[in-house]
Design an enzyme around this catalytic site. Structure first.
Site, PDB file in Angstrom:
ATOM      1  N   HIS A 142      -2.862  -6.237  20.064  1.00 46.43           N
ATOM      2  CA  HIS A 142      -3.359  -7.103  18.985  1.00 46.43           C
ATOM      3  C   HIS A 142      -4.851  -7.382  19.065  1.00 46.43           C
ATOM      4  O   HIS A 142      -5.411  -8.006  18.161  1.00 46.43           O
ATOM      5  CB  HIS A 142      -2.597  -8.431  18.960  1.00 46.43           C
ATOM      6  CG  HIS A 142      -2.970  -9.350  20.092  1.00 46.43           C
ATOM      7  ND1 HIS A 142      -2.351  -9.306  21.313  1.00 46.43           N
ATOM      8  CD2 HIS A 142      -3.906 -10.327  20.183  1.00 46.43           C
ATOM      9  CE1 HIS A 142      -2.888 -10.206  22.115  1.00 46.43           C
ATOM     10  NE2 HIS A 142      -3.846 -10.848  21.458  1.00 46.43           N
TER      11      HIS A 142
HETATM   12  C1  UD1 Z   1      -5.651 -14.787  18.137  1.00 48.51           C
HETATM   13  C2  UD1 Z   1      -6.676 -15.131  19.209  1.00 48.51           C
HETATM   14  C3  UD1 Z   1      -6.449 -14.266  20.437  1.00 48.51           C
HETATM   15  C4  UD1 Z   1      -5.017 -14.357  20.923  1.00 48.51           C
HETATM   16  C5  UD1 Z   1      -4.056 -14.062  19.762  1.00 48.51           C
HETATM   17  C6  UD1 Z   1      -2.654 -14.323  20.220  1.00 48.51           C
HETATM   18  C7  UD1 Z   1      -8.897 -15.858  18.442  1.00 48.51           C
HETATM   19  C8  UD1 Z   1     -10.289 -15.445  18.199  1.00 48.51           C
HETATM   20  N1  UD1 Z   1      -8.020 -14.877  18.727  1.00 48.51           N
HETATM   21  O1  UD1 Z   1      -5.871 -13.445  17.758  1.00 48.51           O
HETATM   22  O2  UD1 Z   1      -7.290 -14.705  21.477  1.00 48.51           O
HETATM   23  O3  UD1 Z   1      -4.827 -13.406  21.938  1.00 48.51           O
HETATM   24  O4  UD1 Z   1      -4.355 -14.949  18.666  1.00 48.51           O
HETATM   25  O5  UD1 Z   1      -1.715 -13.684  19.438  1.00 48.51           O
HETATM   26  O6  UD1 Z   1      -8.580 -17.012  18.353  1.00 48.51           O
HETATM   27  N2  UD1 Z   1      -1.940 -13.080  10.843  1.00 48.51           N
HETATM   28  C9  UD1 Z   1      -0.826 -13.179  10.044  1.00 48.51           C
HETATM   29  N3  UD1 Z   1       0.037 -14.194  10.282  1.00 48.51           N
HETATM   30  C10 UD1 Z   1      -0.131 -15.121  11.272  1.00 48.51           C
HETATM   31  C11 UD1 Z   1      -1.283 -15.020  12.061  1.00 48.51           C
HETATM   32  C12 UD1 Z   1      -2.169 -13.994  11.847  1.00 48.51           C
HETATM   33  O7  UD1 Z   1      -0.623 -12.364   9.149  1.00 48.51           O
HETATM   34  O8  UD1 Z   1       0.719 -16.013  11.430  1.00 48.51           O
HETATM   35  C13 UD1 Z   1      -2.879 -11.946  10.613  1.00 48.51           C
HETATM   36  C14 UD1 Z   1      -3.960 -12.265   9.585  1.00 48.51           C
HETATM   37  O9  UD1 Z   1      -4.216 -11.090   8.877  1.00 48.51           O
HETATM   38  C15 UD1 Z   1      -5.162 -12.586  10.468  1.00 48.51           C
HETATM   39  C16 UD1 Z   1      -4.947 -11.682  11.665  1.00 48.51           C
HETATM   40  O10 UD1 Z   1      -3.536 -11.638  11.846  1.00 48.51           O
HETATM   41  O11 UD1 Z   1      -6.369 -12.351   9.818  1.00 48.51           O
HETATM   42  C17 UD1 Z   1      -5.619 -12.174  12.917  1.00 48.51           C
HETATM   43  O12 UD1 Z   1      -5.238 -13.516  13.213  1.00 48.51           O
HETATM   44  P1  UD1 Z   1      -6.193 -14.474  14.088  1.00 48.51           P
HETATM   45  O13 UD1 Z   1      -5.502 -15.731  14.385  1.00 48.51           O
HETATM   46  O14 UD1 Z   1      -7.534 -14.544  13.470  1.00 48.51           O
HETATM   47  O15 UD1 Z   1      -6.424 -13.649  15.402  1.00 48.51           O
HETATM   48  P2  UD1 Z   1      -5.377 -12.928  16.349  1.00 48.51           P
HETATM   49  O16 UD1 Z   1      -5.669 -11.470  16.332  1.00 48.51           O
HETATM   50  O17 UD1 Z   1      -4.005 -13.379  16.071  1.00 48.51           O
HETATM   51  N1  UDP Z   2       4.973 -12.783  22.787  1.00 44.61           N
HETATM   52  C1  UDP Z   2       6.110 -13.038  22.025  1.00 44.61           C
HETATM   53  N2  UDP Z   2       6.441 -12.140  21.062  1.00 44.61           N
HETATM   54  C2  UDP Z   2       5.734 -10.993  20.835  1.00 44.61           C
HETATM   55  C3  UDP Z   2       4.572 -10.765  21.615  1.00 44.61           C
HETATM   56  C4  UDP Z   2       4.213 -11.690  22.581  1.00 44.61           C
HETATM   57  O1  UDP Z   2       6.794 -14.037  22.222  1.00 44.61           O
HETATM   58  O2  UDP Z   2       6.117 -10.212  19.951  1.00 44.61           O
HETATM   59  C5  UDP Z   2       4.615 -13.753  23.838  1.00 44.61           C
HETATM   60  C6  UDP Z   2       4.484 -13.169  25.220  1.00 44.61           C
HETATM   61  O3  UDP Z   2       5.738 -13.088  25.842  1.00 44.61           O
HETATM   62  C7  UDP Z   2       3.532 -14.140  25.886  1.00 44.61           C
HETATM   63  C8  UDP Z   2       2.625 -14.563  24.755  1.00 44.61           C
HETATM   64  O4  UDP Z   2       3.327 -14.250  23.540  1.00 44.61           O
HETATM   65  O5  UDP Z   2       4.237 -15.275  26.353  1.00 44.61           O
HETATM   66  C9  UDP Z   2       1.328 -13.787  24.782  1.00 44.61           C
HETATM   67  O6  UDP Z   2       0.660 -13.992  23.580  1.00 44.61           O
HETATM   68  P1  UDP Z   2      -0.248 -12.908  22.868  1.00 44.61           P
HETATM   69  O7  UDP Z   2       0.003 -11.575  23.443  1.00 44.61           O
HETATM   70  O8  UDP Z   2      -0.062 -13.091  21.411  1.00 44.61           O
HETATM   71  O9  UDP Z   2      -1.719 -13.446  23.218  1.00 44.61           O
HETATM   72  P2  UDP Z   2      -2.624 -13.439  24.528  1.00 44.61           P
HETATM   73  O10 UDP Z   2      -1.807 -13.817  25.701  1.00 44.61           O
HETATM   74  O11 UDP Z   2      -3.217 -12.066  24.640  1.00 44.61           O
HETATM   75  O12 UDP Z   2      -3.694 -14.419  24.197  1.00 44.61           O
END
Ligand code: UD1
Ligand code: UDP
Length: 381
Positions: A219
């Site tokens: 991601h």
């Molecule tokens: C965010 C965090 C990242 C974390 C990740 C966990 C920041 C800068 N990044 O990244 O550190 O590892 O969350 O998963 O805060 N979207 C949806 N539905 C949702 C959420 C997101 O469709 O419920 C899509 C949208 O298109 C959005 C994109 O995902 O623009 C990115 O979401 P965003 O929260 O900006 O960053 P993540 O990549 O999720």
């Molecule tokens: N996770 C989850 N479902 C998924 C992917 C990740 O429940 O489909 C959980 C995972 O087990 C861990 C946490 O989300 O506990 C990690 O979050 P993510 O990978 O979104 O973000 P990061 O840790 O890189 O910030």
């Protein structure tokens, strides 16, 4: 009564908050009142609500519903919303987790209003300021009053940045206190591991047999948004899945789901979409994810949390990033940094498939980190 305002927003923060909320309700419900504020950074049912329900996190008292957007606008709207709630609730402290934009917003809103900020998972560094998370972590740490580090490396990183181990109370943002305490995600993995057995039907439903699949999560923006890197990663999965006849189980983050058809070469996109050995799944719930992790042969990921969970469940991990914050896992041979290099990914897969002897030292505490943190917050604020 200590009034804690917990700021969460992204999936891993809801998961981390489960450990602290559980500790409060089991051991400190007479001394601590926790108010949860959800920024709304993640909002899909399977990126947010499912974790509250499954992990027993109390419903947020506030949801700012900020949603997705450019970093500046998203963070600014969060700061403004959090500020209003701080003024209304007058909490004793703000608790923030990890390194997302919600973390940074909580840190800035709290510190500017002179409310002590408690940063859980402080001190982690990739030393790569191209990552938005690295900026968020560094800034959040430097406006925090109590900093709880998960690992020795985290603690040492803070000391190198000028934090001191011989400060004395009273604590403030100018005189912070740094703790080495273990990792609350380890607490969760111990607490929920047995419950996840119930979710093993989820594996059957997706035709995933124990130890016959590799679990993959991707991601990070530098992987999803860069067509070269994304094509490299999926070429590696395609190559390994066909030459070794092994299944790849890939619960897709919504960001990745949106960008695969845009950034993969049309031929590769078609191939992986139709390939029997590459199984795309919706984002998994926490218990489904643990079931996926526990039963996998190995894990490939760019996630921070999933690297640690691979270790908790004794699975080898290949990290699809140029570096990691969890360096002890690499030094100890549990994790290989392969970045987006097709040869390195295939080489790491072959190495781990050969069954090397791997040890699992207690890097992440004793499983009671959340209790320790709340006890220290009560004592120190
Ligand atoms: C965010 C965090 C990242 C974390 C990740 C966990 C920041 C800068 N990044 O990244 O550190 O590892 O969350 O998963 O805060 N979207 C949806 N539905 C949702 C959420 C997101 O469709 O419920 C899509 C949208 O298109 C959005 C994109 O995902 O623009 C990115 O979401 P965003 O929260 O900006 O960053 P993540 O990549 O999720
Ligand atoms: N996770 C989850 N479902 C998924 C992917 C990740 O429940 O489909 C959980 C995972 O087990 C861990 C946490 O989300 O506990 C990690 O979050 P993510 O990978 O979104 O973000 P990061 O840790 O890189 O910030």
């Amino acid at each position: 009564m200590l009034k804690i305002l917990t700021v969460i927003g992204a999936r891993p923060q809801i998961i981390k908050a489960a450990a602290i909320s559980r500790a409060i309700s089991n051991h400190f419900n007479k001394t601590v009142n926790e108010i949860i504020l959800h920024t709304g950074q993640h909002y899909d049912e399977n990126m947010s609500d499912v974790f509250f329900k499954e992990m027993g996190v109390p419903q947020p008292a506030y949801n700012l519903n900020i949603g997705s957007g450019m970093h500046g606008k998203q963070t600014a709207q969060m700061i403004s919303g959090i500020e209003e709630i701080i003024v209304k609730e007058k909490p004793s402290c703000i608790v923030i987790y990890g390194d997302t934009n919600s973390t940074l917003a909580g840190a800035l809103a709290g510190s500017k209003l002179h409310i002590p900020v408690v940063h859980i998972e402080a001190g982690m560094r990739s030393f790569n300021k191209q990552m938005p998370e690295e900026i968020n972590r560094v800034l959040a740490d430097h406006v925090s009053t109590l900093l709880f580090t998960s690992t020795k490396t985290g603690w040492q990183n803070l000391m190198k940045e000028g934090f001191k181990s011989d400060n004395t109370p009273p604590w403030s943002v100018s005189n912070p206190n740094v703790f080495l305490c273990g990792d609350i995600m380890f607490d969760n993995s111990l607490y929920f591991a047995d419950l996840a057995v119930k979710k093993e039907s989820f594996l059957k439903k997706n035709r995933l047999e124990p130890r016959k699949y590799i679990l993959v999560t991707i991601h990070r923006d530098f992987n999803t948004d860069d067509p070269i890197r994304l094509n490299n990663l999926f070429s590696a999965f395609d190559e390994i899945s066909s030459s070794e006849n092994i299944v790849f189980a890939i619960p897709l983050h919504p960001r990745t789901k949106k960008l695969l058809p845009v950034n993969l070469m049309p031929g590769l996109f078609k191939k992986v979409s139709r390939c029997e050995n590459i199984r795309f799944l919706p984002p998994a719930s926490y218990l489904e994810m643990i079931a996926l992790e526990k039963n996998s042969r190995m894990i490939m990921t760019d996630s921070g949390g999933v690297q640690k969970e691979a270790f908790f469940f004794k699975k080898p991990c290949i990290t699809l990033r140029p570096e990691t914050e969890w360096v002890e896992l690499v030094e100890n041979g549990n994790n290989i940094i392969a970045d987006d290099d097709i040869e390195k990914i295939a080489g790491a897969f072959r190495y781990f498939s050969g069954g090397p002897v791997i040890t699992y030292p207690p890097f992440y505490g004793n499983g009671k980190t959340a209790e320790f943190i709340i006890e220290e917050v009560i004592k120190n604020l």
